[in-house]
Design a protein around this motif. Structure first.
Motif, PDB file in Angstrom:
ATOM      1  N   HIS A  63       0.835  -1.190   0.000  1.00 11.16           N
ATOM      2  CA  HIS A  63       0.000   0.000   0.000  1.00 11.16           C
ATOM      3  C   HIS A  63       0.877   1.249   0.000  1.00 11.16           C
ATOM      4  N   GLU A  64       0.271   2.384  -0.337  1.00 11.18           N
ATOM      5  CA  GLU A  64       1.017   3.638  -0.383  1.00 11.18           C
ATOM      6  C   GLU A  64       1.634   3.971   0.974  1.00 11.18           C
ATOM      7  N   GLU A  65       0.897   3.689   2.061  1.00 12.20           N
ATOM      8  CA  GLU A  65       1.430   4.001   3.382  1.00 12.20           C
ATOM      9  C   GLU A  65       2.709   3.219   3.662  1.00 12.20           C
ATOM     10  N   ALA A  66       2.762   1.943   3.228  1.00 12.27           N
ATOM     11  CA  ALA A  66       3.962   1.141   3.435  1.00 12.27           C
ATOM     12  C   ALA A  66       5.128   1.700   2.630  1.00 12.27           C
ATOM     13  N   LEU A  67       4.854   2.201   1.445  1.00 18.00           N
ATOM     14  CA  LEU A  67       5.913   2.806   0.630  1.00 18.00           C
ATOM     15  C   LEU A  67       6.399   4.102   1.272  1.00 18.00           C
ATOM     16  N   ASP A  68       5.477   4.880   1.862  1.00 16.81           N
ATOM     17  CA  ASP A  68       5.883   6.096   2.573  1.00 16.81           C
ATOM     18  C   ASP A  68       6.789   5.750   3.750  1.00 16.81           C
ATOM     19  N   LEU A  69       6.458   4.675   4.476  1.00 20.34           N
ATOM     20  CA  LEU A  69       7.288   4.261   5.603  1.00 20.34           C
ATOM     21  C   LEU A  69       8.674   3.829   5.127  1.00 20.34           C
ATOM     22  N   ALA A  70       8.740   3.160   3.980  1.00 17.61           N
ATOM     23  CA  ALA A  70      10.034   2.775   3.425  1.00 17.61           C
ATOM     24  C   ALA A  70      10.844   4.005   3.040  1.00 17.61           C
ATOM     25  N   PHE A  71      10.161   5.028   2.513  1.00 19.71           N
ATOM     26  CA  PHE A  71      10.831   6.285   2.171  1.00 19.71           C
ATOM     27  C   PHE A  71      11.390   6.951   3.428  1.00 19.71           C
ATOM     28  N   VAL A  72      10.568   7.040   4.482  1.00 18.63           N
ATOM     29  CA  VAL A  72      11.000   7.648   5.738  1.00 18.63           C
ATOM     30  C   VAL A  72      12.185   6.879   6.321  1.00 18.63           C
ATOM     31  N   ASP A  73      12.124   5.552   6.247  1.00 15.06           N
ATOM     32  CA  ASP A  73      13.205   4.722   6.778  1.00 15.06           C
ATOM     33  C   ASP A  73      14.507   4.972   6.026  1.00 15.06           C
ATOM     34  N   ALA A  74      14.423   5.135   4.710  1.00 16.09           N
ATOM     35  CA  ALA A  74      15.623   5.385   3.914  1.00 16.09           C
ATOM     36  C   ALA A  74      16.248   6.730   4.256  1.00 16.09           C
ATOM     37  N   VAL A  75      15.413   7.764   4.430  1.00 18.86           N
ATOM     38  CA  VAL A  75      15.929   9.088   4.777  1.00 18.86           C
ATOM     39  C   VAL A  75      16.486   9.085   6.201  1.00 18.86           C
ATOM     40  N   ALA A  76      15.867   8.293   7.085  1.00 22.42           N
ATOM     41  CA  ALA A  76      16.305   8.254   8.482  1.00 22.42           C
ATOM     42  C   ALA A  76      17.744   7.762   8.617  1.00 22.42           C
ATOM     43  N   GLU A  77      18.233   7.004   7.644  1.00 26.54           N
ATOM     44  CA  GLU A  77      19.614   6.527   7.704  1.00 26.54           C
ATOM     45  C   GLU A  77      20.611   7.684   7.646  1.00 26.54           C
ATOM     46  N   ALA A  78      20.156   8.849   7.131  1.00 26.81           N
ATOM     47  CA  ALA A  78      21.052  10.011   7.010  1.00 26.81           C
ATOM     48  C   ALA A  78      20.785  11.056   8.084  1.00 26.81           C
ATOM     49  N   GLN A  79      20.034  10.680   9.137  1.00 29.23           N
ATOM     50  CA  GLN A  79      19.722  11.657  10.186  1.00 29.23           C
ATOM     51  C   GLN A  79      20.975  12.125  10.906  1.00 29.23           C
ATOM     52  N   GLY A  80      20.881  13.347  11.424  1.00 28.96           N
ATOM     53  CA  GLY A  80      21.971  13.913  12.200  1.00 28.96           C
ATOM     54  C   GLY A  80      22.826  14.857  11.378  1.00 28.96           C
ATOM     55  N   PRO A  81      23.670  15.669  12.054  1.00 28.58           N
ATOM     56  CA  PRO A  81      24.520  16.643  11.342  1.00 28.58           C
ATOM     57  C   PRO A  81      25.685  15.961  10.626  1.00 28.58           C
ATOM     58  N   HIS A  82      25.948  16.390   9.400  1.00 27.18           N
ATOM     59  CA  HIS A  82      27.053  15.876   8.601  1.00 27.18           C
ATOM     60  C   HIS A  82      27.892  17.048   8.115  1.00 27.18           C
ATOM     61  N   LEU A  83      29.189  16.970   8.323  1.00 24.62           N
ATOM     62  CA  LEU A  83      30.106  18.020   7.893  1.00 24.62           C
ATOM     63  C   LEU A  83      30.653  17.671   6.514  1.00 24.62           C
ATOM     64  N   THR A  84      30.423  18.556   5.533  1.00 32.49           N
ATOM     65  CA  THR A  84      30.892  18.321   4.171  1.00 32.49           C
ATOM     66  C   THR A  84      32.287  18.918   3.986  1.00 32.49           C
ATOM     67  N   THR A  85      32.907  18.613   2.849  1.00 35.32           N
ATOM     68  CA  THR A  85      34.269  19.089   2.593  1.00 35.32           C
ATOM     69  C   THR A  85      34.333  20.606   2.467  1.00 35.32           C
ATOM     70  N   SER A  86      33.202  21.254   2.150  1.00 37.59           N
ATOM     71  CA  SER A  86      33.187  22.712   2.026  1.00 37.59           C
ATOM     72  C   SER A  86      33.044  23.411   3.371  1.00 37.59           C
ATOM     73  N   GLY A  87      32.837  22.626   4.438  1.00 40.43           N
ATOM     74  CA  GLY A  87      32.616  23.230   5.744  1.00 40.43           C
ATOM     75  C   GLY A  87      31.146  23.441   6.056  1.00 40.43           C
ATOM     76  N   THR A  88      30.276  23.116   5.104  1.00 43.24           N
ATOM     77  CA  THR A  88      28.833  23.219   5.329  1.00 43.24           C
ATOM     78  C   THR A  88      28.355  22.044   6.166  1.00 43.24           C
ATOM     79  N   ILE A  89      27.493  22.335   7.138  1.00 41.69           N
ATOM     80  CA  ILE A  89      26.902  21.295   7.967  1.00 41.69           C
ATOM     81  C   ILE A  89      25.468  21.063   7.515  1.00 41.69           C
ATOM     82  N   VAL A  90      25.167  19.825   7.138  1.00 40.54           N
ATOM     83  CA  VAL A  90      23.820  19.444   6.714  1.00 40.54           C
ATOM     84  C   VAL A  90      23.231  18.538   7.780  1.00 40.54           C
TER      85      VAL A  90
END
Length: 263
Positions: A2-29
């Motif tokens: 169902h669409e809701e299950a696909l939305d949960l899979a999307f959220v789960d994929a983005v959650a793997e990148a949670q938290g601050p990340h420092l890039t080579t340019s000095g930008t924090i994402v």
């Protein structure tokens, strides 16, 4: 799925990148996810958006600009599947309904095929949700985009029950998740009869594609300031308040991307 299950899979994929990340340019994402889920939906079961992106641009901690993108998810149905989104994740009877045998299990082995003739069966021209999205855009000036779920590539087929171990697709998705502005979709289907569900072929552009892939949309369109709504009035914006701030708001999850550029 169902669409809701696909939305949960999307959220789960983005959650793997949670938290601050420092890039080579000095930008924090910094990426954060606020999952709402459940609850009542605006205008009963129809919602304006399923996923909301909030992007904050800062320089040395000072807020420069905030942008919002509203995504309404819809999936491409295989040729063999009927319209069944009314069940979704919220099932009548609560936990008791989970004791019932699943529909695929009662039907035996089946094969599902995806190709350009398949339809987005929950996306029907002129229905109540269609009108709600159009009225929302006209009333508040906030654009809505459709996030369309597809298989990794097409044509393709899949059989159930699934045989393990799974053979995961390799390489970047040739089709995958695609984004198309709601206004563009309405233009492409302007001569369609009411309640007709467009097919993949109906929404193709001159390159044979539907919209653009989600990563390309976020990087090349949103972060490059071609798409999204620039927020100048914050909590005073009634359109955003209706989507994000109400407990029964019509949204499943919000993804916040905070981009802090060094001086």
């Amino acid at each position: 799925m169902h669409e809701e299950a696909l939305d949960l899979a999307f959220v789960d994929a983005v959650a793997e990148a949670q938290g601050p990340h420092l890039t080579t340019s000095g930008t924090i994402v910094d990426i954060d996810i606020h999952f709402v889920g459940g609850g009542g939906h605006w205008e009963q079961r129809w919602e304006v958006a399923d996923i909301g992106f909030i992007v904050n641009f800062r320089r040395s901690g000072t807020l420069l600009r905030t942008k919002v993108v509203l995504l309404q998810s819809k999936r491409l149905y295989p040729r063999e599947a009927e319209f069944t989104e009314y069940k979704g994740v919220v099932r009548p009877g609560g936990f008791g309904s989970l004791m019932q045998p699943s529909l695929p299990a009662t039907l035996g082995p089946r094969t599902f095929r995806f190709d350009e003739s398949c339809h987005y069966k929950a996306l029907q021209v002129g229905d109540r949700q269609w009108q709600s999205i159009s009225q929302y855009e006209n009333s508040y000036g906030l654009p809505v985009h459709y996030m369309l779920y597809h298989p990794h590539s097409m044509p393709t087929e899949a059989s159930i029950p699934v045989v393990v171990p799974l053979g995961a697709p390799s390489g970047p998705a040739k089709v995958g998740v695609r984004v198309l502005p709601a206004g563009c979709l309405r233009n492409l289907t302007s001569d369609f009869a009411r309640n007709r569900a467009p097919s993949y072929r109906d929404l193709q552009n001159e390159y044979g594609e539907v919209g653009i892939r989600l990563p390309q949309f976020v990087v090349d369109r949103v972060l490059s300031c071609f798409e999204g709504y620039v927020v100048d009035d914050g909590d005073e914006n009634e359109g955003l308040r209706r989507v994000f701030n109400l407990r029964s708001a019509p949204i499943a999850a919000a993804v916040r991307i905070d981009i802090n550029i060094p001086e």
